[in-house]
Design a protein around this motif. Structure first.
Motif, mmCIF file in Angstrom:
data_model
loop_
_atom_site.group_PDB
_atom_site.id
_atom_site.type_symbol
_atom_site.label_atom_id
_atom_site.label_comp_id
_atom_site.label_asym_id
_atom_site.label_seq_id
_atom_site.Cartn_x
_atom_site.Cartn_y
_atom_site.Cartn_z
ATOM 1 N N ASP A 138 42.059 43.505 35.656
ATOM 2 C CA ASP A 138 43.178 44.061 35.367
ATOM 3 C C ASP A 138 43.890 44.690 35.915
ATOM 4 O OD1 ASP A 138 40.576 45.966 35.331
ATOM 5 O OD2 ASP A 138 41.352 46.801 33.453
ATOM 6 N N LEU A 139 44.256 45.402 36.770
ATOM 7 C CA LEU A 139 44.829 46.731 37.690
ATOM 8 C C LEU A 139 45.476 45.403 38.230
ATOM 9 C CD1 LEU A 139 42.283 49.313 38.752
ATOM 10 C CD2 LEU A 139 43.656 49.431 36.701
ATOM 11 N N SER A 373 47.017 49.045 34.177
ATOM 12 C CA SER A 373 46.225 47.258 33.883
ATOM 13 C C SER A 373 47.663 46.587 33.779
ATOM 14 C CB SER A 373 45.583 47.201 32.736
ATOM 15 O OG SER A 373 46.659 47.304 31.753
#
Length: 595
Positions: A138-139, A373
């Motif tokens: 998600d980063l 994110s």
């Protein structure tokens, strides 16, 4: 573990794997990883494998090592896009850095994705997609060198080239749990690089270990007449960890983490680790560094980015990513007076910053103050990007070198990293310090959490009172004239090889001696030699006794270092036998003894 550069080269030399097998493995991994946003273009697999199969010199420092190249660096025959299809062109020659990698035995695999025109620290500003962060998906992957960092972290290639103007070689390193080496400005030629800010750009290295990054840097370093910003600045050997290391840390209250307590805790733990390793922590004032950082995007340097794409902005503005366009178009506004005012202020800040380094060997900062994110960055693209550059934007303006290191895996699964910074020319010194810290963390390498290899011993080095001399012939250990060194109390440092820039000839002398001649870079052979250390007085006596046609010149080694050593006058090789194919005098003499 044949994942690091060092292990791959060792496997090729021992023939437990071939370069062709390693290159094929990279392509297999790219297919299995299945993220089309990492590479903008891949080289034809069979062409790359065939090039690897043609390698015949196992002494090459990057013998058969696959490498990925950020797509703002030219590779002959492959499009250079800078992540903008409307800008794309196909170069007919390699950039200087790619040519040097090929000469060292590296195999180019493909061109990696980036924030368009290298404008960004996030890795989400590309029409070719957003590479998935393989550590925590998600980063953001970090930018602008997103594809290169992800390719290394995911184990697709052991090292990759990025670029770094404001942190693009460091922020992605932290976010992908790998090493990011940002060299001194001018140490690597920028010829064949699409510029972001020509006065600040440098080509950088992503790798799994510090030693791998330095090995890659060593073959790329060196001045280049094709780049007016190139500097003749020898890299020097890998430095040993200092007995009395002093590291600068910001004064209490000066660090910014934007409320990220986990990052703040991880930085504190990293400082404790440094103290355990024997470092003394010395406070310095970070405010002048922050002021310098503000000059980068609030000052006239944005005009350099505008200069690169102003024609495209005028003719096809919609071809440029909206965020990139918004940032870059501001570069049309600064006046010449604004520019000179900023240069004057920068010069004053450089003097203040330089004083910080009189009290310490290097300073240590978080690589970035926090992580974000992809969703958060897309919702707030400029502000969050700017935050990621808190500790990187000032570095090239102040002419510093940097080394980004993994420091911890946070409880939330995000990586945290620190960066060592020092004045230009201290690249090998930073590597010697940083490699010990990284090894001490015992962190797994990249996204695959591979075990770290044992830390190789730093080779013996000449002291500050000694001169290193390279010998290639009768002065080698056990050979006819070696006593001329030992009687002067010279001591053997190591065996190594030259860059592939030399030819070796058997001269008609008594006792038999070779003559080594410098030829065009990459057009010769790697010649085995020994490095010896001797006092300056002994060096003077030794050199004074050298008979013609031999003399002492500067020898370029395979790992990029330079040393004084024996060369021959060109006139003396007429009629002499070319013995370069033997790879060294000892092998030639052994063959001759059989006859």
């Amino acid at each position: 573990m044949t994942e690091t550069v060092a292990a791959i080269v060792a496997a090729h030399r021992s023939k437990t794997m071939t370069p062709a097998q390693t290159v094929a493995r990279s392509y297999q991994r790219i297919r299995a990883h299945n993220d089309p946003a990492i590479f903008i273009s891949l080289r034809d697999e069979q062409d790359a494998i065939a090039e690897a199969a043609r390698l015949t010199d196992p002494t090459l420092p990057l013998y058969g090592v696959p490498v990925a190249v950020k797509d703002n660096i030219d590779v002959a025959g492959m499009p250079t896009t800078a992540a903008c299809p409307a800008f794309a062109y196909t170069p007919v020659k390699d950039s200087t850095v790619v040519a040097r990698l090929r000469a060292a035995g590296a195999i180019i695999i493909g061109k990696t994705n980036l924030d368009q025109f290298a404008t960004g620290l996030v890795g989400v500003r590309s029409p070719y997609g957003i590479p998935k962060n393989p550590v925590r998906d998600d980063l953001v992957p970090g930018g602008s060198s997103s594809g290169s960092a992800v390719a290394v972290s995911a184990g697709l290639v052991p090292f990759a080239l990025g670029t770094d103007t404001a942190g693009s070689g460091r922020v992605p390193a932290m976010l992908n749990n790998i090493v990011g080496l940002k060299p001194s400005l001018g140490l690597i030629s920028n010829a064949g690089l699409v510029p972001a800010c020509r006065t600040l750009d440098c080509i950088s290295v992503f790798s799994l270990t510090v030693d791998d990054a330095l090995a890659a840097l060593a073959v790329m370093a060196g001045s280049d007449d094709a780049d007016p910003f190139s500097r003749d600045r020898p890299l020097g050997p890998l430095a040993a960890f200092p007995a009395k290391l002093k590291l600068g840390i910001p004064r209490s209250g000066q660090l910014i983490f934007f409320g990220d307590r986990e990052a703040e805790t991880a930085y504190g733990a990293a400082l404790t680790r440094w103290q355990t390793l024997g470092a003394e922590l010395v406070e310095f004032d970070l405010e002048p560094f922050y002021e310098t950082a503000r000059l980068l995007y609030e000052g006239p340097w944005v005009a350099e980015r505008y200069l690169v794409i102003r024609d495209l902005l005028a003719s096809s503005p919609d071809a440029i990513h909206p965020v990139t366009r918004e940032i870059t178009i501001g570069g049309a506004r600064p006046t010449a007076a604004d520019t000179f005012a900023a240069l004057y202020r920068l010069q004053a800040l450089r003097r203040v910053a330089a004083r910080s380094f009189t009290q310490c060997d290097a300073i240590v900062l978080p690589t970035a103050p926090t992580v974000y994110s992809t969703a958060d960055v897309l919702a707030n693209p400029i502000e969050l990007n700017s935050r990621l550059g808190t500790y990187t934007n000032f570095v090239n303006l102040l002419d510093l070198c940097g080394l980004a290191l993994p420091a911890a895996m946070r409880p939330d699964g995000a990586p945290f990293g620190i960066t060592l910074l020092a004045p230009a020319g201290c690249d090998a010194k930073l590597a010697g310090i940083g490699r010990v810290f990284h090894a001490d963390t015992a962190l797994g390498l990249g996204a695959k959490s591979l075990p770290q290899p044992a830390l190789a011993q730093v080779p013996a080095q000449a002291t500050s009172n000694e001169i290193t001399i390279a010998v290639v012939g009768a002065h080698l250990s056990g050979m006819a004239l070696n006593h001329e060194l030992t009687t002067l109390d010279a001591r053997l440092l190591e065996e190594t090889t030259t860059a592939a820039d030399y030819k070796l000839y058997a001269l008609d002398t008594t006792p038999p001696k070779p003559g080594m001649l410098r030829v065009e870079a990459g057009a010769g052979a790697s010649i085995k030699l020994e490095l010896w250390a001797m006092s300056a007085a002994a060096f003077g006596k030794f050199v004074a006794a050298i008979p013609p046609p031999l003399s002492i010149g500067t020898i370029r080694l395979a790992d990029g270092r330079q040393a004084k050593g024996f060369i021959v006058e060109p006139a003396a090789i007429h009629g002499a036998k070319d013995i370069s194919a033997y790879g060294g005098w000892r092998a030639f003499m052994a063959e001759r003894a059989k006859v």
